[in-house]
Write an enzyme that holds these catalytic residues in place. Structure first.
Site, PDB file in Angstrom:
ATOM      1  N   CYS A 131       0.810  -1.222   0.000  1.00 33.19           N
ATOM      2  CA  CYS A 131       0.000   0.000   0.000  1.00 33.19           C
ATOM      3  C   CYS A 131       0.841   1.269   0.000  1.00 33.19           C
ATOM      4  CB  CYS A 131      -0.950  -0.001   1.194  1.00 33.19           C
ATOM      5  SG  CYS A 131      -2.029  -1.438   1.257  1.00 33.19           S
TER       6      CYS A 131
ATOM      7  N   HIS B 244      -3.579   7.067   2.654  1.00 35.90           N
ATOM      8  CA  HIS B 244      -3.973   5.782   2.102  1.00 35.90           C
ATOM      9  C   HIS B 244      -5.343   5.399   2.624  1.00 35.90           C
ATOM     10  CE1 HIS B 244      -4.203   1.629   1.104  1.00 35.90           C
ATOM     11  NE2 HIS B 244      -3.893   1.189   2.310  1.00 35.90           N
TER      12      HIS B 244
ATOM     13  N   ASN C 231     -10.174  -0.348  -0.082  1.00 40.36           N
ATOM     14  CA  ASN C 231      -8.715  -0.297  -0.040  1.00 40.36           C
ATOM     15  C   ASN C 231      -8.157  -0.880  -1.333  1.00 40.36           C
ATOM     16  OD1 ASN C 231      -5.977  -0.685   0.410  1.00 40.36           O
ATOM     17  ND2 ASN C 231      -6.232  -1.520   2.466  1.00 40.36           N
TER      18      ASN C 231
END
Length: 321
Positions: free
Chosen positions: A111, A248, A278
């Protein structure tokens, strides 16, 4: 001379899976998912691939920058879900775009991948090695998710975001801070294909994403604010100087906790997690591109981009838009 973002683009799969759909697969509900994560739906690839999503976002970013693909010197794709073990997704995107002069490769920082790509491109541009870079975060996480595990399958989605960076004497990237802690790798991981060579014959199936949610949450709410503060200190700025904090998009509660620790209003922390979930390395560039498209970013504004992920990895970038 700084590296500055001059174009952005994003691409999501056509199919949308809302929380009610997931409740037909595992024991969960729209209320349970929304309350704990802020996620209401996610996009899942059907005909799309990591490569096609990456190329779609890249084409939009190039058009936004007003550049032909031939002018790109450097092409980096951040992904953990490449369609092929080799060649890299970047090489396949290069072929799709016709970016014939670009050095192309992938990076794997989960990520945090897009921020790691920004860090590398910034260094290359400031050193004069390259002048124009195309950075892409692209994922089809749906192929790594165990769709019987409600602890992970509700969290992730597919998509891609891209940004074009170019040398500029006005604005651009001011400071960065990145880090890694490999001793915590098991907190968030996905094992690769088993070894089937003649002397091993490993008896296991290919892995799915595994996550210790509580450990990831504690890591994120502690590390991200410290990382942001470090980058701001390098830039000679304070949190109050920042117009937008792009974090994020992993969990709404994490973002709210970071805002609280930095003593900043939540309005400064834009979110698209409700619609995208996500998307790992694609998360930040999708959010950035959507904000630009919506007219929410203005010249001279100061931005912080920050993320965290498997590795464990983390990073923050301070820039003037």
């Amino acid at each position: 001379m700084n590296a500055k973002i001059i174009g952005t683009g994003w691409q999501l799969p056509a199919y949308e899976a809302d929380n009610d759909y997931l409740s037909t697969l595992v024991e969960t509900s729209d209320e349970w998912i929304t309350e704990r994560t802020g996620i209401r739906k996610r996009h899942l690839a059907k005909e799309e691939t990591t490569t096609s999503l990456a190329a779609g976002a890249a084409k939009k970013a190039l058009a936004d920058a007003g550049l032909p693909a031939e002018e790109i010197d450097l092409l980096i794709v951040a992904t953990i879900t490449s369609d092929t073990v080799t060649p890299s997704t970047a090489c396949r995107v290069q072929a799709e775009l016709g970016a014939v002069h670009a050095v192309a490769f992938d990076i794997n920082a989960a990520c945090s991948g897009f921020l790691y790509a920004v860090h590398m491109a910034d260094a290359f541009i400031k050193s004069g090695v390259y002048r124009k870079a195309l950075l892409i975060g692209a994922e089809t996480l749906s192929k790594l998710v165990d769709w019987t595990d409600r602890g992970t399958c509700v969290l992730f989605g597919d998509g891609a975001g891209a940004a074009v960076l170019a040398a500029s004497d006005q604005g651009g990237i001011a400071a960065q801070s990145l880090g890694s802690n490999g001793s915590k790798w098991e907190v968030l991981s996905c094992m690769g294909r088993p070894n089937g060579n003649p002397v091993c014959r490993e008896q296991r199936e290919p892995g799915y994403l595994q996550m210790n949610g509580q450990e990831v949450f504690k890591f994120a709410v502690k590390t991200v604010p410290l990382c942001i503060e470090d980058a701001l200190e390098k830039a000679g700025l304070s949190p109050d100087d920042i117009d937008h904090f792009l974090l994020h998009q992993a969990n709404k509660r994490i973002i709210q906790s970071v805002a609280k620790r930095l003593k900043q209003p939540e309005e400064k922390f834009p979110m698209n997690i409700g619609q995208c979930a996500n998307t790992s390395a694609a998360s930040l560039p999708i959010l950035l591109a959507q904000m630009k498209e919506q007219g929410r970013l203005h010249p001279g504004e100061k931005l912080v981009l920050s993320g965290f992920g498997a590795g464990l990895t983390w990073g923050a970038c301070v820039m003037e838009w």
